[in-house]
Design a protein around this motif. Structure first.
Motif, short mmCIF file in Angstrom:
data_model
loop_
_atom_site.label_atom_id
_atom_site.label_comp_id
_atom_site.label_asym_id
_atom_site.label_seq_id
_atom_site.Cartn_x
_atom_site.Cartn_y
_atom_site.Cartn_z
N MET B 149 0.84 -1.21 0.00
CA MET B 149 0.00 0.00 0.00
C MET B 149 0.88 1.26 0.00
O MET B 149 0.55 2.24 -0.68
CB MET B 149 -0.92 -0.01 1.22
N ILE B 150 1.98 1.22 0.72
CA ILE B 150 2.87 2.38 0.77
C ILE B 150 3.46 2.66 -0.62
O ILE B 150 3.73 3.81 -0.98
CB ILE B 150 3.99 2.15 1.82
N ASP B 151 3.62 1.62 -1.40
CA ASP B 151 4.21 1.76 -2.74
C ASP B 151 3.28 2.48 -3.73
O ASP B 151 3.75 3.06 -4.71
CB ASP B 151 4.56 0.36 -3.27
N VAL B 152 1.97 2.44 -3.47
CA VAL B 152 1.00 2.99 -4.45
C VAL B 152 1.20 4.49 -4.74
O VAL B 152 1.31 4.88 -5.92
CB VAL B 152 -0.45 2.67 -4.04
N PRO B 153 1.26 5.36 -3.71
CA PRO B 153 1.48 6.79 -4.02
C PRO B 153 2.80 7.02 -4.77
O PRO B 153 2.88 7.89 -5.63
CB PRO B 153 1.52 7.46 -2.64
N LEU B 154 3.78 6.19 -4.42
CA LEU B 154 5.09 6.30 -5.09
C LEU B 154 4.97 5.99 -6.59
O LEU B 154 5.55 6.68 -7.43
CB LEU B 154 6.07 5.34 -4.41
N ILE B 155 4.17 4.97 -6.90
CA ILE B 155 3.96 4.62 -8.31
C ILE B 155 3.33 5.80 -9.04
O ILE B 155 3.74 6.18 -10.12
CB ILE B 155 3.04 3.38 -8.46
N TYR B 156 2.32 6.38 -8.38
CA TYR B 156 1.56 7.46 -9.03
C TYR B 156 2.44 8.69 -9.33
O TYR B 156 2.40 9.24 -10.43
CB TYR B 156 0.37 7.86 -8.14
N VAL B 157 3.27 9.08 -8.37
CA VAL B 157 4.07 10.30 -8.57
C VAL B 157 5.42 10.02 -9.23
O VAL B 157 6.13 10.97 -9.58
CB VAL B 157 4.28 11.08 -7.25
N SER B 158 5.76 8.75 -9.40
CA SER B 158 7.09 8.41 -9.94
C SER B 158 7.37 9.11 -11.27
O SER B 158 8.49 9.56 -11.51
CB SER B 158 7.23 6.91 -10.09
#
Lengths: 129, 225
Positions: B149-158
């Motif tokens: 779940m923590i990885d999801v925002p990172l994917i979006y803004v990557s």
């Protein structure tokens, strides 16, 4: 040198295929990083006139109307990737639904087994009483 | 009530899939850079949205399960993980095919693609741990889900943070006309499809858990062997 030419050629091809992307990327690159190799490349190109001429010729041919037009026709006619993508989606969905169905069948058979066991016990209890 | 909702969702999906396909291939205009290949976008991006929703369902369910120890939240998490694997596989495979069409490569190790693959692998790991992990697998997998779940925002803004070949998040807000309509109808359809699969998987999982409880109680009482 050959490597550098290849990198530059790839850059020009990307520029033509994805102009918006490259503009965005260039804008990002300006704010974050300036390659020290730029000056080196420019100095080398000043020294090696043939290399400069080769690059210019390559860029001009890549930017020609015919080259771009061929790419446009190819991209407009290409439907195999789209068909492949939509095919993959349906295959994955069908696999998932089959997986759910298989689990359902397994659950129903277990339920049936339990019911038979309970019925047997019930019958035994009825016989003893 | 639940049955009515499920039948409504089935009806919506039965009408929605042919409608969106019609809109995608007959109504939405060709995009001026990728032309016909851009049609992949209409199912690729909604699948990515649903993958994010599924990972959040799994992650939030896991947090609540670790906190409250209520099996209902665990069902949520397990269902979310399975759907994250499905929609993640769709995103990665359609993205790879699109990459071949647009960039002439099947895969690029750039930030968006790599982080998406990473979260998908985490979700696959969750499913495997739940299946083969034995005692304590529920807590172990809940921890995995939180990482996912923590990885999801990172994917979006990557795509906005790092230099990447993948288009940025500004693509969707820039859509116009029929492209915009088609895209948002596809998103709604995928929401309905996701809800349907979630409801069915969740119901199945609950039924299995109830059956396990009955079997174990009967075994404890010596009623069955």
């Amino acid at each position: 040198m050959l490597m550098m030419m290849r990198i530059m050629s790839v850059f020009f091809v990307i520029t033509i295929l994805f102009p918006n992307l490259v503009i965005a990327q260039t804008a990002n690159a300006k704010t974050t990083y300036i390659s020290p190799m730029r000056q080196q490349c420019m100095d080398e190109m000043k020294k090696d006139k043939l290399w400069l001429a080769n690059i210019k010729a390559r860029v001009q041919s890549d930017l020609s109307y015919e080259w771009q037009n061929n790419n446009v026709i190819e991209a407009a006619k290409n439907n195999r990737h789209v068909i492949g993508s939509y095919g993959v989606i349906w295959v994955l969905v069908v696999i998932f639904v089959l997986f759910l169905f298989r689990r359902h069948i397994r659950m129903m058979s277990e339920l049936k087994k339990l019911k038979i066991q309970f019925d047997t016990i019930e019958k035994k209890l009825a016989d003893t009483t | 009530m639940r049955k009515i909702i499920v039948f409504l969702l089935i009806g919506l999906c039965s009408v929605g899939f042919p409608t969106t396909l019609y809109l995608i291939f007959y109504k939405a205009p060709l995009q001026d850079v990728l032309y016909f290949n851009q049609k992949i976008f209409y199912y690729h991006v909604p699948s990515a949205f649903m993958m994010f929703v599924a990972i959040f369902a799994c992650g939030i369910g896991s947090v609540l399960y670790l906190w409250k120890r209520n099996p209902r939240y665990d069902f949520w998490a397990q269902t979310g993980a399975e759907l994250a694997v499905l929609f993640g596989a769709i995103v990665l495979m359609t993205g790879s095919i699109w990459g071949k069409a647009a960039w002439d490569v099947w895969w690029q190790w750039d930030a968006r693609l790599t982080s998406s693959l990473l979260v998908w692998v985490i979700m696959v790991a969750y499913v495997f741990v739940r299946h083969y992990g034995g005692i304590g697998a529920d807590r172990l997998s809940a921890g995995l889900a939180i990482f996912g779940m923590i990885d999801v925002p990172l994917i979006y803004v990557s795509v906005n943070i790092w230099r990447t070949i993948h288009p940025q998040t500004s693509v969707v807000p820039q859509l116009e006309g029929m492209m915009k309509v088609t895209f948002w109808i596809s998103v709604l359809l995928f929401c309905a499809f996701f809800s349907l699969l979630f409801a069915l998987t969740m119901a199945q999982r609950k039924a299995m858990a109830q059956m396990d409880v009955i079997r174990e109680s009967a075994l404890d009482l010596g009623v069955i062997e």
